[in-house]
Scaffold this active site. Structure first.
Site, PDB file in Angstrom:
ATOM      1  N   ASN A   1    -163.223 -45.774  58.187  1.00  0.00           N
ATOM      2  CA  ASN A   1    -164.479 -45.113  58.583  1.00  0.00           C
ATOM      3  C   ASN A   1    -164.925 -44.004  57.623  1.00  0.00           C
ATOM      4  O   ASN A   1    -166.106 -43.691  57.564  1.00  0.00           O
ATOM      5  CB  ASN A   1    -164.423 -44.621  60.036  1.00  0.00           C
ATOM      6  CG  ASN A   1    -163.358 -43.593  60.275  1.00  0.00           C
ATOM      7  OD1 ASN A   1    -162.436 -43.462  59.473  1.00  0.00           O
ATOM      8  ND2 ASN A   1    -163.464 -42.867  61.360  1.00  0.00           N
TER       9      ASN A   1
ATOM     10  N   GLU B   1    -153.370 -37.961  61.899  1.00  0.00           N
ATOM     11  CA  GLU B   1    -154.703 -37.599  62.394  1.00  0.00           C
ATOM     12  C   GLU B   1    -155.185 -38.828  63.148  1.00  0.00           C
ATOM     13  O   GLU B   1    -155.558 -39.823  62.543  1.00  0.00           O
ATOM     14  CB  GLU B   1    -155.594 -37.217  61.205  1.00  0.00           C
ATOM     15  CG  GLU B   1    -156.721 -36.300  61.593  1.00  0.00           C
ATOM     16  CD  GLU B   1    -157.976 -37.080  61.815  1.00  0.00           C
ATOM     17  OE1 GLU B   1    -158.210 -37.476  62.992  1.00  0.00           O
ATOM     18  OE2 GLU B   1    -158.714 -37.311  60.858  1.00  0.00           O
TER      19      GLU B   1
ATOM     20  N   CYS C   1    -163.597 -40.110  64.506  1.00  0.00           N
ATOM     21  CA  CYS C   1    -162.640 -39.639  65.523  1.00  0.00           C
ATOM     22  C   CYS C   1    -163.109 -38.332  66.155  1.00  0.00           C
ATOM     23  O   CYS C   1    -162.574 -37.922  67.183  1.00  0.00           O
ATOM     24  CB  CYS C   1    -161.263 -39.478  64.913  1.00  0.00           C
ATOM     25  SG  CYS C   1    -161.303 -38.553  63.392  1.00  0.00           S
TER      26      CYS C   1
ATOM     27  N   GLU D   1    -155.481 -30.762  57.843  1.00  0.00           N
ATOM     28  CA  GLU D   1    -155.952 -31.120  56.499  1.00  0.00           C
ATOM     29  C   GLU D   1    -157.080 -30.182  56.097  1.00  0.00           C
ATOM     30  O   GLU D   1    -157.906 -29.801  56.922  1.00  0.00           O
ATOM     31  CB  GLU D   1    -156.421 -32.574  56.487  1.00  0.00           C
ATOM     32  CG  GLU D   1    -155.254 -33.519  56.734  1.00  0.00           C
ATOM     33  CD  GLU D   1    -155.585 -34.989  56.594  1.00  0.00           C
ATOM     34  OE1 GLU D   1    -154.732 -35.726  56.099  1.00  0.00           O
ATOM     35  OE2 GLU D   1    -156.690 -35.400  56.995  1.00  0.00           O
TER      36      GLU D   1
END
Ligand code: ADP
Length: 485
Positions: A157, A255, A289, A463
């Site tokens: 994505n 993640e 997400c 991150e």
């Protein structure tokens, strides 16, 4: 692909500075989700190629870990510049293989490149510590060292940004990388590998393997030379990789999925909340997400919010992402189409109303109508699972305590959003939401300068930001004795 810089189109894997085919010569075909046309083939690498890549990365890392911070910083800066110089072509690759509207792909390349810039700067700030000693003849030091070879697995994505978020901090602190991009979007990753070579990455420092996810994943997690796994993707695969990494006790960053609540209080700026919800819901056709997955609106403004939000949703332009006017591209796969339909049908059967959309788009293929559901309740599937598609379910709530409880009632904890103009509520709700990231009066939160990541089953680690290097470092304590007059 019709690119200005044809060199960016690579259709072989990249190991030890060489462009390689699978040992058995097998390939997989990559399709454009907007047209179902073939974009080409990439190698189907497996275990042997992965072992070779890890060996190359180990050799490269032993040299790279001894370079000074300025040298590491300089190649990352080069890569940042090269990505921006090739921004249009790189964006086109994303749109062709992932379907994303071209304006969003252009934004993704800027976002991806920003991690190389940020970590080129952070490379110089990997500080240790001098701690007060516990005995007068001692000195106590802490140094930070690169963890070693990093195994990295990424989703489709954000095919460029998810790789950049992992590669940049790893290389900045002296690690090397073996990366496996998503099967749907290999060309973005291979283009990045090509640019890394131009940027001055030594051979073996970054290796990109296309191919069999299970076999590559098994080798990456089992191999003792891989000291860290970093993964972005589904919760189920994340849990599997965590289990597989247990045997060799690797450091793992994950993640994973989210199920973001988006709360609108009666004292909010309604127009700003509608615009924020549109961005948070429909970016990448709902396939991120951090997409708003449950929109909670306080009862006194419920109807007004639904009306304005529905009107703007029904105006979204659906089409091929290459066309400038497109705001919603195709979904990634038939499975994604099925999940969206399942959530809508379940909600309708349990009493929700379709305010707009609700069906596959008349463009056919993988296009789906941007959809708004009103009258949504907590017993519906969409209240419990991430949809990963262009469906906005709108729930009603009465008070602060109740909505915070409902928002937290999920195993996920990635992003949450809320709109209010009340100062006290801003603090209270920010602190009470069990999420790694909170957007207050905004639907956009991602930046390379802030820590991105989740809690609970949404993941481990962060991150970006000054914290983003921590996952790629080991801490070493040095105790020096015998320092006496
Ligand atoms: P999505 O549903 O978004 O495709 P996945 O978690 O299936 O999410 O995919 C994210 C990444 O994980 C992709 O690169 C995919 O190939 C990889 N992957 C899927 N299954 C495995 C596995 N068993 N081992 C290692 N990687 C995997």
């Amino acid at each position: 692909m019709d690119l200005m810089n044809k060199n960016l189109l690579k259709d072989t894997s990249y190991v030890d500075g060489e462009w390689i085919n699978a040992n058995d010569g097998s390939c997989s075909e990559i399709l454009n989700p907007a047209t179902s046309e073939s974009l080409g083939f990439v190698p189907n690498c497996g275990s042997a190629e992965t072992i070779a890549a890890i060996e190359a990365a180990r050799r490269a890392q032993s040299i790279w870990s001894k370079t000074d911070a300025k040298e590491r910083s300089s190649v990352l800066k080069n890569l940042h510049r090269l990505m921006l110089e090739n921004q249009e072509d790189l964006a086109k690759i994303i749109t062709l293989e992932g379907g994303k509207p071209i304006s969003e792909s252009i934004g993704e390349i800027a976002y991806a490149a920003s991690f190389f810039e940020w970590f080129s700067e952070e490379a110089k700030r990997v500080y240790g510590d001098v701690i007060p000693a516990h005995q007068h003849d001692r000195r106590t030091l802490v140094i930070k060292q690169p963890i070693g070879v990093v195994g990295c697995i990424t989703p489709w994505n954000f095919p460029s940004a998810m790789l950049a978020r992992k590669i940049a901090p790893a290389i900045a602190v002296g690690c090397s990388v073996v990366a496996k991009p998503a099967p749907e979007t290999p060309f973005s990753a291979l283009a990045l590998a090509y640019l890394s070579e131009l940027a001055g990455f030594p051979k073996g420092l970054l290796n990109i393997l296309t191919g069999d996810a299970e076999r590559i994943g098994a080798v990456l997690t089992e191999n003792k030379d891989i000291r860290k796994i970093t993964f972005t993707g589904s919760t189920s695969v994340g849990k599997l990789l965590l289990k597989q990494s247990a045997e060799s006790v690797k450091k793992v960053s994950l993640e994973l999925g989210g199920h973001a609540p988006f709360i609108v209080f009666e004292d909010a700026d309604l127009d700003a909340a509608v615009d924020g919800a549109l961005i948070a819901k429909y970016r990448n056709s709902g396939q991120t997400c951090v997409c708003a997955n449950r929109i909670y609106v306080q009862s006194g403004i419920y109807d007004a919010f639904c009306e304005r939000f529905t009107e703007k949703t029904s105006g979204l332009v659906v089409g091929n992402g290459l066309e400038e006017k497109t705001q919603q591209g195709p979904l990634i796969s038939n499975n994604a189409m099925r999940k969206v339909s399942l959530h809508i049908d379940d909600a309708k059967n349990k009493g929700a109303t379709v305010a707009t959309g609700g069906n596959p788009h008349n463009l056919g293929g993988l296009f789906f109508e941007p959809t708004v559901l009103t009258g949504v309740t907590d017993d519906m599937l969409i209240a419990k699972e991430e949809t990963f598609g262009p469906v906005a379910p709108i729930f009603s709530f009465e008070n602060e305590q109740e909505v915070v409880k409902r928002a937290n009632d999920t195993p996920f904890g990635l992003a949450a959003y809320f709109y209010t103009s009340d100062l006290g509520k801003s603090w209270r709700v920010s602190e009470q939401l069990d999420y790694g990231m909170v957007g207050l009066n905004t639907g956009i939160i991602s930046t390379e300068m802030a820590p991105f990541g989740g809690i609970k089953e949404s993941g481990i680690g962060r991150e970006g930001s000054k914290y983003g290097v921590d996952d790629y470092l080991e801490m070493k304590y040095i105790s020096i004795a015998g320092i006496e007059e």
